[in-house]
Enzyme design. Structure first.
Site, short mmCIF file in Angstrom:
data_model
loop_
_atom_site.label_atom_id
_atom_site.label_comp_id
_atom_site.label_asym_id
_atom_site.label_seq_id
_atom_site.Cartn_x
_atom_site.Cartn_y
_atom_site.Cartn_z
N CYS A 2 0.83 -1.18 0.00
CA CYS A 2 0.00 0.00 0.00
C CYS A 2 0.88 1.25 0.00
O CYS A 2 1.99 1.23 0.52
CB CYS A 2 -0.93 0.08 1.19
SG CYS A 2 -1.91 -1.40 1.42
N ARG A 27 3.13 -0.09 -5.28
CA ARG A 27 2.97 -0.72 -3.96
C ARG A 27 1.63 -1.40 -3.80
O ARG A 27 1.33 -1.98 -2.75
CB ARG A 27 3.12 0.34 -2.86
CG ARG A 27 4.43 1.08 -2.88
CD ARG A 27 4.45 2.17 -1.85
NE ARG A 27 4.62 1.65 -0.51
CZ ARG A 27 5.77 1.49 0.10
NH1 ARG A 27 6.89 1.81 -0.52
NH2 ARG A 27 5.83 1.01 1.31
N TRP A 74 -3.13 -2.66 -1.54
CA TRP A 74 -2.93 -4.07 -1.90
C TRP A 74 -3.54 -4.85 -0.75
O TRP A 74 -3.07 -4.77 0.38
CB TRP A 74 -1.44 -4.38 -2.05
CG TRP A 74 -1.19 -5.79 -2.50
CD1 TRP A 74 -1.17 -6.25 -3.79
CD2 TRP A 74 -0.93 -6.92 -1.66
NE1 TRP A 74 -0.91 -7.60 -3.80
CE2 TRP A 74 -0.76 -8.04 -2.51
CE3 TRP A 74 -0.83 -7.12 -0.28
CZ2 TRP A 74 -0.49 -9.33 -2.03
CZ3 TRP A 74 -0.56 -8.40 0.19
CH2 TRP A 74 -0.40 -9.46 -0.67
N ASN A 100 -0.55 1.80 6.14
CA ASN A 100 0.26 0.80 5.44
C ASN A 100 0.83 -0.11 6.52
O ASN A 100 1.34 0.37 7.52
CB ASN A 100 1.37 1.54 4.67
CG ASN A 100 2.39 0.61 4.04
OD1 ASN A 100 2.14 -0.58 3.89
ND2 ASN A 100 3.52 1.16 3.66
N GLY A 101 0.72 -1.43 6.32
CA GLY A 101 1.23 -2.37 7.32
C GLY A 101 0.13 -3.35 7.71
O GLY A 101 -0.91 -3.44 7.05
N GLU A 481 13.05 -18.59 -13.17
CA GLU A 481 12.69 -17.22 -13.55
C GLU A 481 11.74 -17.22 -14.76
O GLU A 481 10.77 -16.46 -14.80
CB GLU A 481 13.97 -16.42 -13.85
CG GLU A 481 13.77 -15.02 -14.36
CD GLU A 481 12.98 -14.09 -13.42
OE1 GLU A 481 12.72 -14.45 -12.27
OE2 GLU A 481 12.60 -13.00 -13.89
N LYS A 485 8.07 -15.58 -14.60
CA LYS A 485 7.65 -14.51 -15.52
C LYS A 485 6.33 -14.89 -16.17
O LYS A 485 5.40 -14.10 -16.23
CB LYS A 485 8.68 -14.33 -16.63
CG LYS A 485 9.76 -13.31 -16.61
CD LYS A 485 9.66 -12.00 -15.99
CE LYS A 485 9.36 -11.96 -14.55
NZ LYS A 485 10.40 -11.58 -13.64
N GLU A 488 3.25 -15.01 -13.56
CA GLU A 488 2.79 -13.77 -12.93
C GLU A 488 2.08 -12.83 -13.91
O GLU A 488 1.21 -12.07 -13.50
CB GLU A 488 3.91 -13.04 -12.18
CG GLU A 488 4.97 -12.42 -13.00
CD GLU A 488 6.04 -11.71 -12.15
OE1 GLU A 488 5.71 -11.17 -11.09
OE2 GLU A 488 7.21 -11.70 -12.58
N HIS A 504 12.28 -37.59 -10.90
CA HIS A 504 11.91 -37.80 -9.50
C HIS A 504 10.49 -37.30 -9.22
O HIS A 504 10.12 -37.11 -8.07
CB HIS A 504 12.92 -37.11 -8.58
CG HIS A 504 14.30 -37.65 -8.75
ND1 HIS A 504 14.68 -38.89 -8.28
CD2 HIS A 504 15.38 -37.15 -9.40
CE1 HIS A 504 15.94 -39.12 -8.61
NE2 HIS A 504 16.39 -38.08 -9.30
N LYS A 603 4.31 -4.14 -7.21
CA LYS A 603 5.72 -4.09 -7.59
C LYS A 603 6.62 -4.30 -6.38
O LYS A 603 7.66 -4.93 -6.47
CB LYS A 603 6.01 -2.73 -8.25
CG LYS A 603 7.44 -2.54 -8.72
CD LYS A 603 7.72 -3.39 -9.93
CE LYS A 603 9.17 -3.33 -10.36
NZ LYS A 603 9.54 -4.53 -11.13
O1 M6R Z 1 12.04 -5.47 -5.03
P1 M6R Z 1 12.51 -6.87 -4.83
O2 M6R Z 1 13.53 -7.29 -5.82
O3 M6R Z 1 12.95 -7.14 -3.43
O4 M6R Z 1 11.23 -7.75 -5.10
C1 M6R Z 1 11.23 -9.12 -4.91
C2 M6R Z 1 10.04 -9.75 -5.56
O5 M6R Z 1 8.86 -9.28 -4.98
C3 M6R Z 1 9.99 -9.51 -7.07
O6 M6R Z 1 11.15 -9.94 -7.69
C4 M6R Z 1 8.77 -10.22 -7.69
O7 M6R Z 1 8.95 -11.59 -7.61
C5 M6R Z 1 8.57 -9.77 -9.13
N1 M6R Z 1 7.18 -9.56 -9.39
C6 M6R Z 1 9.08 -10.73 -10.13
O8 M6R Z 1 8.88 -10.34 -11.44
#
Ligand code: M6R
Length: 608
Positions: A2, A27, A74, A100-101, A481, A485, A488, A504, A603
C-alpha cells in the site's frame, strides 16, 4: 504494501494526491481513495480498481482543500472492494486515516470494540485504528493517534486527519516507511521519496516510533507517547523518476528493450579501464572482502533467482561458500554465524519487507550486511553496511525484467572481483572476462531482433493450461525465472525445475499437451540436458528449446527453437532471460492480460 500520500498546502490538492497515488501504485493497485478537509468538513472518495478509476470518479468534481490524504491498496485484510479501500473513517466520520502495514492483533481489538458498541463498515484491520483514534479525540488529534497506537501490535505507517483540527495531518510509523517532504508553504508525506520529489528535494526520514505533525507552514516531530524531537532534513540529489512508455505499448515491453543500454550503463559504472572492477559504495576494504568466509544471500522472487545464480559464480570464482535463502524463510530460522559471514540482500525496490526484516535481524546479530539494490534511497540501501547498485533505472512493470538481467551482470562482476581479490583470477583472465561481458548488450540486441519469431511461438502455445521449464546448473535459476515470468503476467500455471529432477516426479506431468521449455545452451551439463530433452520427447512433451546458435544437434529435437548467441557458460543465463521474458510477454498479451499491473500483485511487497 500500500502507498500513502498526504499534502498540506495551497495547491490543487486533488491533482497532487492523484499524481502521488499514481507514483505509488507499484505498492498496490487494487483500490484507492482520498480524504480531504475543505471548509472544516471532511469528505472522502474511494474506488475499486486502478488509480484511473478513482481519477474518473473525481473528474467532474471541483474538490478544494488544503489538507488531504490518499492511499493505494494491496489487499491484506478483506477483499479489494470499495468498502475495504482506504481512507477509513471513525464511527462518526470525523476522523479519516490511511494505513500501510498489518495490525496483527486486529481481531482481538475488533471484538473488544464491538462489545463496546462499535459498528464496522469494512473487513480491514485499518478501520479499528480509525475507530480508536476517533474514540480518543477529546485529547486532540496528536494524543488520540498516540493513544490508539498503544493498542496496536504489528507494523504501521499511519496518516490521520480530523474535522476538529482541520489544519494538520498527523503521521506516525512503526515498521513501515514514511518520508516527509519539506516545501515552501507546503509539506508532504509519503511512503516513498519518489512521490515527493516532483514537489521538493528536501526530505526527512521518519524513523520507527516517531510521529510528525504536518501543516502547510511547518512540520514538528516527537517520539510517539514521548518527548518532542528535532530532525535533520536531507537534500536528495537525484531527480524524480519519470514514468514514460516512450512509444511502447507497455512499460514491460519498454523495459525489456532497454536492457542493452542498462547493461552498458552498469558495466560503465562497475568497470574501470576494461580491466578492473570498482565497487564505489561497498564500504569494505579489500582485506575485509578477502576475509569473508561465507555469504548468505537474502532475497525474494526474481531477486532470489538472481541470488541462486550468484551462488554458482561466487563459489566458482571466489571459492566462498554461498548460501541463498528466501527471506521469508530465513528470518524465522536460527541465524547461525561462524567465521566471517556476510549477509547479502538482493532487491530491486530495496523495500521488500521480508528482505528488509532479514537485514535488520542479521545486523542485530552482528553480521555485516551488503546489498544490491536498484532504488537509491530505499530502506535497504540506507540500512546496509555497504551497497552496490544495479543501475537499471526505474522499473515500472510489476514483472522484473531489466533489473533481473542487471542483477545477474552485477553479481557476475562482483564474483569476479572477489575472485581477483582472493588471487584466484589473474589480471589477464579478468580482462578477458570483462571484454566478453562488454559484448553482452550487442548479443541482447540480437535476441531482441527475434521478437517476431518468439511472438509466433507464443501464439502457438498461448492456450496451454500449464508449462514446465527445465534447466541445469547456472540455468536452473533461469528455469525458475522463466516460469515465474510466465505465471505472474499470464496467470498460466508454470513450474521451473532442475532438469535432473524430472524423473523424481514432474515427468509424470508430461503428455502431448504439455509445453516444456528446455533451456539448453552450450554448458558443461549440455549432454545431460540433451538426455533430459529426449526423456521429454519420449513422453510426447512439446519442446520449446532455447539453444546456442552454433548448436546443430538440438534443432532436431525441438518443436520450436529459440537461439541465443554463443557465450561462456556463466553468461548464458543473462542471455536466456531475454527470450523467456519475451515469450511470457507475448503469451500474456495474446491472452489480453494487463502485463504491467497483473492481478493480485504489487511491484514492491512491503508487508510480510
Ligand atoms: O524489489 P525486490 O527485488 O525485493 O522484489 C522481490 C520480488 O517481490 C519480485 O522480484 C517479484 O517476484 C517480481 N514480481 C518478479 O517479477
Amino acid at each position: 504494501m500500500c502507498g500513502i500520500i498526504g499534502y498540506a498546502g495551497p495547491k490543487n490538492i486533488e491533482s497532487i494526491l492523484l499524481v502521488g497515488l499514481e507514483r505509488l501504485s507499484y505498492r498496490g493497485y487494487d483500490s484507492s481513495g482520498i480524504a480531504i478537509i475543505s471548509d472544516g468538513e471532511l469528505s472522502y472518495w474511494k474506488k475499486t480498481g486502478k488509480i484511473r478509476e478513482l481519477e474518473k470518479m473525481l473528474r467532474n468534481l471541483s474538490i478544494k482543500g488544503s489538507i488531504g490524504i490518499g492511499h493505494t491498496r494491496w489487499a491484506t485484510h478483506g477483499e479489494p472492494n470499495e468498502m475495504n479501500a482506504h481512507p477509513h473513517l471513525g464511527p462518526n466520520k470525523k476522523v479519516a486515516i490511511v494505513h500501510n502495514g498489518i495490525i496483527e492483533n486486529f481481531s482481538v481489538l475488533k471484538e473488544e470494540l464491538i462489545k463496546n458498541g462499535h459498528i464496522f463498515r469494512s473487513d480491514t484491520d485499518t478501520e479499528i485504528v480509525a475507530h480508536l483514534i476517533e474514540s480518543y479525540m477529546d485529547l486532540g488529534l496528536v494524543q488520540a493517534v498516540e493513544s490508539a497506537t498503544t493498542h496496536l501490535k504489528g507494523s504501521y505507517a499511519i496518516a490521520a486527519i480530523a474535522e476538529a483540527e482541520p489544519d494538520k495531518i498527523v503521521v506516525c510509523r512503526h515498521g513501515s516507511p514514511l518520508i516527509i517532504g519539506l516545501g515552501k508553504g507546503e509539506n508532504l508525506v509519503s511512503s516513498d521519496i519518489n512521490a515527493i520529489l516532483p514537489h521538493t528535494k528536501q526530505i526527512v526520514l521518519l524513523e520507527d516510533d516517531e510521529l510528525a505533525v504536518i501543516t502547510p507552514s511547518k512540520v514538528t516531530y516527537k517520539i510517539i507517547n514521548g518527548k518532542a524531537i528535532t530532525k535533520k532534513s536531507q537534500h536528495i540529489r537525484w531527480d524524480a523518476l519519470t514514468q514514460e512508455k516512450s512509444g511502447y505499448e507497455t512499460f514491460m515491453l519498454k523495459e525489456i528493450f532497454e536492457q542493452p543500454n542498462v547493461i552498458r550503463q552498469l558495466i560503465s559504472k562497475m568497470v574501470v579501464a576494461d580491466k578492473q572492477i570498482k565497487l564505489k559504495h561497498i564500504k569494505l576494504g579489500q582485506k575485509d572482502l578477502a576475509s569473508i568466509t561465507r555469504i548468505i544471500i537474502q532475497a525474494c522472487g526474481t531477486s532470489w533467482h538472481a541470488g541462486l545464480y550468484t551462488k554458482y559464480l561466487m563459489e566458482n570464482y571466489a571459492r566462498i561458500l554461498t548460501e541463498v535463502d528466501i527471506s521469508s524463510e530465513f528470518r524465522y530460522r536460527q541465524m547461525l554465524t561462524h567465521g566471517n559471514d556476510v549477509v547479502l540482500a538482493l532487491s530491486q525496490s530495496g523495500e521488500t519487507a521480508d528482505t528488509l526484516a532479514c537485514l535488520r535481524e542479521a545486523k542485530s546479530k552482528y553480521f555485516k550486511v551488503l546489498a544490491l539494490v536498484n532504488v537509491k534511497g530505499s530502506s535497504i540501501d540506507r540500512e546496509s553496511d555497504g551497497v552496490m547498485y544495479s543501475y537499471a533505472g526505474q522499473e515500472v512493470g510489476v514483472a522484473s525484467t531489466k533489473n533481473y538481467v542487471a542483477q545477474l551482470v552485477a553479481m557476475y562482476l562482483f564474483s569476479l572481483h572477489m575472485g581477483r581479490i582472493k588471487k584466484l583470477i589473474s589480471p589477464q583472465e579478468l580482462a578477458e572476462k570483462i571484454s566478453e561481458i562488454k559484448r553482452i548488450p550487442d548479443h541482447i540486441e540480437h535476441i531482441l531482433a527475434q521478437t517476431d519469431k518468439i511472438k509466433a511461438i507464443a501464439k502457438k502455445y498461448a492456450n496451454s493450461q500449464e508449462f514446465l521449464f527445465i534447466g541445469r546448473g547456472v540455468n536452473y535459476p533461469s528455469a525458475l525465472e522463466g516460469a515465474l515470468k510466465l505465471k505472474e503476467i499470464s496467470y498460466i500455471h508454470a513450474t521451473g525445475y532442475p532438469a535432473g529432477e524430472l524423473k523424481h516426479g514432474p515427468i509424470a506431468l508430461i503428455d502431448s499437451k504439455l509445453p516444456v521449455v528446455c533451456i539448453a545452451p552450450k554448458t558443461h551439463t549440455y549432454e545431460k540436458m540433451l538426455s533430459n530433452i529426449q526423456e521429454v520427447r519420449s513422453r510426447k512433451g512439446r519442446t520449446i528449446i532455447v539453444a546456442s546458435e552454433s548448436d546443430t544437434e538440438l534443432p532436431k529435437y525441438a518443436d520450436d527453437l529459440i537461439t541465443i548467441p554463443d557465450v561462456s557458460e556463466d553468461l548464458t543465463p543473462i542471455l536466456v532471460a531475454v527470450p523467456l521474458q519475451i515469450l511470457a510477454y507475448e503469451i500474456a498479451t495474446q491472452l489480453g492480460c494487463d502485463v504491467d499491473q497483473p492481478r493480485n500483485l504489487a511491484k514492491s511487497v512491503t508487508v510480510e
